[in-house]
Design a protein around this motif. Structure first.
Motif, PDB file in Angstrom:
ATOM      1  N   UNK A 104       0.634  -1.359  -0.021  1.00 34.82           N
ATOM      2  CA  UNK A 104      -0.159   0.025  -0.112  1.00 34.82           C
ATOM      3  C   UNK A 104       0.794   1.250   0.003  1.00 34.82           C
ATOM      4  N   UNK A 105       1.951   1.365   0.842  1.00 37.63           N
ATOM      5  CA  UNK A 105       2.710   2.324   0.867  1.00 37.63           C
ATOM      6  C   UNK A 105       3.604   2.407  -0.612  1.00 37.63           C
ATOM      7  N   UNK A 106       3.837   1.505  -1.397  1.00 35.53           N
ATOM      8  CA  UNK A 106       4.512   1.400  -2.609  1.00 35.53           C
ATOM      9  C   UNK A 106       3.412   2.073  -3.675  1.00 35.53           C
ATOM     10  N   UNK A 107       2.085   1.830  -3.746  1.00 31.79           N
ATOM     11  CA  UNK A 107       1.291   2.218  -4.429  1.00 31.79           C
ATOM     12  C   UNK A 107       1.082   3.676  -4.067  1.00 31.79           C
ATOM     13  N   UNK A 108       1.161   4.167  -2.952  1.00 23.83           N
ATOM     14  CA  UNK A 108       0.907   5.601  -2.486  1.00 23.83           C
ATOM     15  C   UNK A 108       1.889   6.250  -3.073  1.00 23.83           C
ATOM     16  N   UNK A 109       3.066   6.118  -2.956  1.00 23.38           N
ATOM     17  CA  UNK A 109       4.346   6.959  -3.154  1.00 23.38           C
ATOM     18  C   UNK A 109       4.482   6.910  -4.902  1.00 23.38           C
ATOM     19  N   UNK A 110       3.990   5.831  -5.367  1.00 27.54           N
ATOM     20  CA  UNK A 110       3.967   5.778  -6.698  1.00 27.54           C
ATOM     21  C   UNK A 110       3.144   6.805  -7.415  1.00 27.54           C
ATOM     22  N   UNK A 111       1.846   6.794  -6.918  1.00 27.63           N
ATOM     23  CA  UNK A 111       0.689   7.543  -7.266  1.00 27.63           C
ATOM     24  C   UNK A 111       0.921   9.086  -6.916  1.00 27.63           C
ATOM     25  N   UNK A 112       1.806   9.180  -5.905  1.00 28.67           N
ATOM     26  CA  UNK A 112       2.173  10.655  -5.414  1.00 28.67           C
ATOM     27  C   UNK A 112       3.034  11.058  -6.349  1.00 28.67           C
ATOM     28  N   UNK A 113       4.192  10.386  -7.086  1.00 27.36           N
ATOM     29  CA  UNK A 113       5.021  10.878  -7.785  1.00 27.36           C
ATOM     30  C   UNK A 113       4.511  11.424  -9.204  1.00 27.36           C
ATOM     31  N   UNK A 114       3.623  10.281  -9.639  1.00 24.94           N
ATOM     32  CA  UNK A 114       2.831  10.679 -11.043  1.00 24.94           C
ATOM     33  C   UNK A 114       1.868  11.324 -11.057  1.00 24.94           C
ATOM     34  N   UNK A 115       0.483  10.783 -11.279  1.00 26.86           N
ATOM     35  CA  UNK A 115      -0.788  11.251 -11.468  1.00 26.86           C
ATOM     36  C   UNK A 115      -1.224  12.080 -10.175  1.00 26.86           C
TER      37      UNK A 115
END
Length: 399
Positions: free
Chosen positions: A306-317
């Motif tokens: 869940x942390x991976x998905x959050x930081x990935x989304x924060x960086x991108x869209x």
């Protein structure tokens, strides 16, 4: 090749040392040669009078290119090449063939394909005795961190090696009630003393644990439960199938690890902003949940999905609008379980750019896991200083 951080490289070296010890118990040893594969193999083909080369199939982009080159060099030297599938549950090429030559692009279609194909082969037992190699007049021991150029010490709490992998597997599968009730989206990203997931991904990545052995033991537990257990895609078996799905899609999609020329990737004119990228990587964005997760990544080389998905989304869209290729490079440097196909498809493309929802949860940016953050995810060990939280990047969060 991607840049590799000290935690990931040390995990590899520990895994090699553990393998060496295992081979020595069986009468052999591990030989680690120095140099580039395309330069080392032609030399040893001749010097060691090699007549057969066996290796495990690896479907990541760099590995496919490397192995194709080595196979050509072996053929030129008159060496027979034999490659075998064991890093994945199935031969990904055969899965595509069973799917009428089409790449599955949804987990639903992939699980239907797996149901059609049936269970994978069982894991093989390790041989009791292995013949020793001959004498060598060159350095063949496992290198040290200093030898490969690292001056800093690793900080991850996870140790590499098959012995560690099997102990962790036994530890988590011992609780059969937990195994049968496991649902990935319900696991707690703030569980630090004992992670809410198995943390077996680094061991699968480095070949310390056979995915077929893992799958085999899960099926044995499920049979005893007589159907009273969670199901894919959220179950523990589902996590192995997610891994298989990403490997299958990645190995059969052109330019899968980049945006340009990738038929599955949206072509987006991302911003180029090294200041934002550095703040994200170093945990200085000003969002406690994002910063805590990135600081855990830097220290442990691992973080909850869940942390991976959050930081990935924060960086991108989600917020910064920086290319996922930049984020993937950071993941490949810092994650001890980094896999190009999975990093690209799962954490970035799948979660953030093509399909916006998964399991009915928008795992997007700083608000996506605010509950977990409030429940203790930003602990004292990875919570950024107040100055960083208030004086870094200031953005109105929108998802």
């Amino acid at each position: 090749m991607a840049r590799v951080g000290v935690n990931r490289y040390n995990f590899l070296l520990e895994s090699l040392s553990d393998l060496d010890q295992s081979l020595r118990l069986r009468g052999s040893r591990l030989l680690v040669l120095r140099g580039k594969p395309q330069e080392v193999f032609p030399r040893i083909f001749q010097q060691w009078q090699i007549n057969q080369l066996c290796f495990e199939v690896d479907v990541e982009p760099y590995a496919k290119s490397r192995d194709a080159t080595i196979a050509q060099l072996a053929a030129a030297a008159g060496v027979t090449v034999s490659s075998h599938v064991s890093h994945t549950l199935y031969d990904t090429e055969q899965l595509i063939a069973q799917n009428n030559g089409k790449v599955p692009v949804t987990m639903q279609s992939f699980t239907k394909l797996i149901d059609k194909v049936g269970d994978p082969q069982a894991a093989l037992l390790a041989p009791a005795i292995i013949p020793p190699p001959g004498p060598f007049d060159e350095l063949v021991s496992v290198p040290t961190l200093a030898e490969v150029g690292f001056t800093q010490a690793p900080t991850t709490i996870f140790k590499g090696g098959e012995s560690q992998a099997l102990a962790r597997l036994e530890d988590y599968l011992r609780d059969t009630k937990w195994v049968c009730g496991f649902e990935k989206p319900q696991t707690d990203p703030s569980a630090f003393l004992r992670p809410a997931t198995t943390v077996l991904s680094p061991y699968l990545k480095f070949g310390c644990l056979s995915p077929r052995l893992f799958h085999q033991q899960l099926l044995a537990i499920y049979r005893v439960a007589k159907g009273q257990h969670s199901k894919p895609p959220v179950s523990l078996r589902g996590q192995l199938l997610w891994r298989e799905f990403f490997y299958t899609a990645g190995s059969n999609t052109p330019n899968f690890d980049v945006m340009a020329g990738n038929p599955l990737a949206k072509q987006i004119p991302w911003d180029t902003n090294p200041v934002y990228l550095a703040a994200w990587k170093e945990g200085r964005t000003g969002y406690p949940w994002i910063d805590a997760a990135m600081r855990q990544l830097a220290e442990w080389g691992w973080m909850h999905h869940l942390a991976r998905h959050s930081v990935a989304c924060f960086l991108t869209r989600g917020d910064l609008y920086v290319s996922w290729e930049e984020g993937k490079a950071v993941f490949e440097e810092l994650l001890i379980d980094a896999v190009s196909n999975i990093d690209m498809f799962d954490q970035f493309e799948f979660r953030c750019l093509r399909w916006l929802l998964c399991f009915g949860v928008a795992s997007c940016s700083a608000e996506g896991n605010s509950g977990a953050a409030l429940q203790g995810c930003c602990t004292s060990r990875n919570r950024p200083p107040l100055a960083c939280r208030t004086a870094a990047l200031v953005h109105l969060y929108q998802c």
